[in-house]
Design a protein around this motif. Sequence first.
Motif, PDB file in Angstrom:
ATOM      1  N   UNK A  31      -1.271  -3.511  -6.774  1.00 15.50           N
ATOM      2  CA  UNK A  31      -2.331  -2.598  -6.323  1.00 15.50           C
ATOM      3  C   UNK A  31      -2.545  -2.715  -4.813  1.00 15.50           C
ATOM      4  N   UNK A  32      -2.445  -3.920  -4.276  1.00 13.40           N
ATOM      5  CA  UNK A  32      -2.568  -4.123  -2.835  1.00 13.40           C
ATOM      6  C   UNK A  32      -1.484  -3.354  -2.093  1.00 13.40           C
ATOM      7  N   UNK A  33      -0.251  -3.452  -2.559  1.00 11.54           N
ATOM      8  CA  UNK A  33       0.849  -2.709  -1.939  1.00 11.54           C
ATOM      9  C   UNK A  33       0.626  -1.209  -2.002  1.00 11.54           C
ATOM     10  N   UNK A  34       0.168  -0.722  -3.139  1.00 14.58           N
ATOM     11  CA  UNK A  34      -0.122   0.712  -3.287  1.00 14.58           C
ATOM     12  C   UNK A  34      -1.205   1.139  -2.297  1.00 14.58           C
ATOM     13  N   UNK A  58       4.634  -2.288  -5.580  1.00 18.12           N
ATOM     14  CA  UNK A  58       3.541  -1.318  -5.594  1.00 18.12           C
ATOM     15  C   UNK A  58       3.644  -0.323  -4.457  1.00 18.12           C
ATOM     16  N   UNK A  59       3.989  -0.807  -3.275  1.00 18.93           N
ATOM     17  CA  UNK A  59       4.135   0.078  -2.117  1.00 18.93           C
ATOM     18  C   UNK A  59       5.231   1.108  -2.351  1.00 18.93           C
ATOM     19  N   UNK A  60       6.342   0.693  -2.926  1.00 15.93           N
ATOM     20  CA  UNK A  60       7.439   1.628  -3.200  1.00 15.93           C
ATOM     21  C   UNK A  60       7.064   2.596  -4.315  1.00 15.93           C
ATOM     22  N   UNK A  66       8.557  -0.089   3.188  1.00 17.59           N
ATOM     23  CA  UNK A  66       8.406  -1.544   3.140  1.00 17.59           C
ATOM     24  C   UNK A  66       9.487  -2.173   4.016  1.00 17.59           C
ATOM     25  N   UNK A  67       9.058  -2.997   4.959  1.00 17.84           N
ATOM     26  CA  UNK A  67       9.967  -3.708   5.852  1.00 17.84           C
ATOM     27  C   UNK A  67       9.879  -5.192   5.543  1.00 17.84           C
ATOM     28  N   UNK A  68      11.004  -5.810   5.265  1.00 19.06           N
ATOM     29  CA  UNK A  68      11.058  -7.234   5.001  1.00 19.06           C
ATOM     30  C   UNK A  68      11.594  -7.988   6.206  1.00 19.06           C
ATOM     31  N   UNK A  69      11.089  -9.186   6.402  1.00 18.96           N
ATOM     32  CA  UNK A  69      11.569 -10.059   7.477  1.00 18.96           C
ATOM     33  C   UNK A  69      12.077 -11.325   6.798  1.00 18.96           C
ATOM     34  N   UNK A  70      13.379 -11.523   6.851  1.00 20.40           N
ATOM     35  CA  UNK A  70      14.024 -12.602   6.108  1.00 20.40           C
ATOM     36  C   UNK A  70      14.239 -13.852   6.964  1.00 20.40           C
ATOM     37  N   UNK A  88      13.021  -3.120  -3.511  1.00 17.87           N
ATOM     38  CA  UNK A  88      11.739  -2.577  -3.052  1.00 17.87           C
ATOM     39  C   UNK A  88      11.542  -2.672  -1.540  1.00 17.87           C
ATOM     40  N   UNK A  89      12.610  -2.737  -0.784  1.00 20.20           N
ATOM     41  CA  UNK A  89      12.518  -2.762   0.673  1.00 20.20           C
ATOM     42  C   UNK A  89      13.377  -1.634   1.250  1.00 20.20           C
TER      43      UNK A  89
END
Length: 192
Positions: A31-34, A58-60, A66-70, A88-89
């Motif tokens: 829900x936070x991502x949404x 959720x964002x997707x 969505x941007x991931x930093x690995x 989901x990124x």
Amino acid sequence: MQDFYLKYKICVSGAAETSHCGEESFAVAEELGKEIIRQGAVMVDGATTGFPFWAAKGAKKEGGIVVGVSPAESKREHIATYELPVDYHDIIMYTGHGYSGRNLLLTRMADAVVVGCGRMGTLNEFTIAFEDKKPIGVLEGSWESDEVIKFLIEKSQRAHEMKDKIFFSSDPKDLISKVIGKIKEEENNGFK
């Protein structure tokens, strides 16, 4: 001509291993991502499992970016060595700096940091955001990390510097609204 504007980047910080978070943590993270997307922002995370992974999901689902930093230096290392997902990124940036270097870059590239259920790495991201005086949202839940953060703030010698920049709420919609409101306020005041 269409108006273009930069989207705010909201970092979601939370535990990669979530056995201590409680059963509802995944639904809350999703829900936070949404909500980040619903309120017009981009979600940024550590390209990891657990709480951030569910927020990314959720964002997707909401059709967001969505941007991931690995921590890894390549996709191969991200998957084979760190055993982290790519699902989901839209974009994953491979830093090659391990977890502590990734945490610094992750929080620095965001306009605000939202903290969910977490442990030491989450606290590291919180303290970086605190030192950088970024708006911070702390999602309250059945986990203990929100209480630990409250304790750290109370014991801080510099808590007054962040007096109006840290928000607590158990409602993702309310929390994201407060954080984005603070980003906008700082923009309008020339980032003072």
